[in-house]
Write an enzyme that holds these catalytic residues in place. Sequence first.
Site, PDB file in Angstrom:
ATOM      1  CG  ASP A   5       4.644  -3.622  -5.469  1.00 59.17           C
ATOM      2  OD1 ASP A   5       3.931  -3.244  -4.525  1.00 59.17           O
ATOM      3  OD2 ASP A   5       5.496  -4.515  -5.359  1.00 59.17           O
ATOM      4  CG  ASN A   7      -4.245  -7.049  -3.023  1.00 56.98           C
ATOM      5  OD1 ASN A   7      -4.256  -6.538  -4.131  1.00 56.98           O
ATOM      6  ND2 ASN A   7      -3.104  -7.371  -2.415  1.00 56.98           N
TER       7      ASN A   7
HETATM    8  C1  FPP Z   1       0.438  -2.356  -4.567  1.00 59.59           C
HETATM    9  O1  FPP Z   1       1.155  -1.493  -3.717  1.00 59.59           O
HETATM   10  C2  FPP Z   1      -0.791  -1.704  -5.019  1.00 59.59           C
HETATM   11  C3  FPP Z   1      -2.039  -2.164  -4.817  1.00 59.59           C
HETATM   12  C4  FPP Z   1      -2.311  -3.440  -4.099  1.00 59.59           C
HETATM   13  C5  FPP Z   1      -3.241  -1.425  -5.267  1.00 59.59           C
HETATM   14  C6  FPP Z   1      -3.118  -0.633  -6.538  1.00 59.59           C
HETATM   15  C7  FPP Z   1      -4.358   0.173  -6.714  1.00 59.59           C
HETATM   16  C8  FPP Z   1      -4.444   1.446  -7.181  1.00 59.59           C
HETATM   17  C9  FPP Z   1      -3.285   2.176  -7.715  1.00 59.59           C
HETATM   18  C10 FPP Z   1      -5.732   2.186  -7.147  1.00 59.59           C
HETATM   19  C11 FPP Z   1      -7.022   1.465  -7.427  1.00 59.59           C
HETATM   20  C12 FPP Z   1      -7.221   1.108  -8.835  1.00 59.59           C
HETATM   21  C13 FPP Z   1      -7.958   1.765  -9.758  1.00 59.59           C
HETATM   22  C14 FPP Z   1      -8.037   1.219 -11.121  1.00 59.59           C
HETATM   23  C15 FPP Z   1      -8.643   3.021  -9.488  1.00 59.59           C
HETATM   24  P1  FPP Z   1       1.367  -1.918  -2.200  1.00 59.59           P
HETATM   25  O2  FPP Z   1       0.239  -1.419  -1.402  1.00 59.59           O
HETATM   26  O3  FPP Z   1       1.600  -3.395  -2.108  1.00 59.59           O
HETATM   27  O4  FPP Z   1       2.692  -1.114  -1.858  1.00 59.59           O
HETATM   28  P2  FPP Z   1       3.861  -1.577  -0.891  1.00 59.59           P
HETATM   29  O5  FPP Z   1       4.413  -2.865  -1.461  1.00 59.59           O
HETATM   30  O6  FPP Z   1       4.826  -0.459  -0.991  1.00 59.59           O
HETATM   31  O7  FPP Z   1       3.274  -1.751   0.461  1.00 59.59           O
END
Ligand code: FPP
EC number: 2.5.1.-
Length: 251
Positions: free
Chosen positions: A31, A79
Amino acid sequence: MLKLFKKDKENKEEIQLDFDNIPKHIAIIMDGNGRWAKQRKLPRSMGHKAGVETIRRILKEADRLGVKYITLYAFSTENWKRPKDEVDALMKLLVQYLTNEVEGLHQNGVILRILGDINALPGAVKEKICEAIDLTKNNKGIVLNVAFNYGGRNEIVRAIKNIVSDVESGNVNEENIDENLISNYLYTKDSPDPDLIIRPSGEQRISNFLLWQCAYSEFWYSNVNWPDFSESDLQKAIYDYQNRDRRFGGV
Ligand code: FPP
């Protein structure tokens, strides 16, 4: 008295881990990518891209420390509600990651598995995933579970439907339904339950992740956003885990 830290050659503090008590399975809610990007006035997708770099470092470090299973929450069933641009960017990142990394993962003995409904993903994404799973399936190293289009409740609903269907067709006897059987109907059937669940970025929620499997997991939170999560953060999490008293409901 437990010795907390020792100094290394450069006089930096270094955590002393107990290598006989490394968590076998660590699951991570990656996150804080969006906030990381926002702080830098970058598009959110750049935060996810930076998050992929962290995956590289943390997987390597976990393997070095002797962790046997790493599960990463990369895309939840919720998501899909994100703007289309961001959903597309996440799909693209997974495909890029698999295209660029699968050979290296394979050379290092990593076994790649996906937790989640891959049939609902775009054809090209599904195809890449299947190729990577197939290439690495007989390896003997660390297991990398990527939770993609994964939701804990959805996983339990799917398991119940499959069990009902197997009871109806006579493949399962109702009397034999127990915790172990249910675990075997989950996406994680080939992994032990996570010992430690890490969530960076300051949030302290489970967010529909491994709901059945987390029954006795230790939780560890940190304020660092995922793109900034370092090898030493992983070591700190493991150190704290080693100093918890896991009783599994006993005394
Ligand atoms: C949460 O941060 C993160 C995600 C929903 C996506 C995570 C994905 C990756 C790191 C890359 C893709 C995966 C692979 C295996 C290549 P957020 O977007 O909710 O952050 P925020 O809470 O700060 O808005």
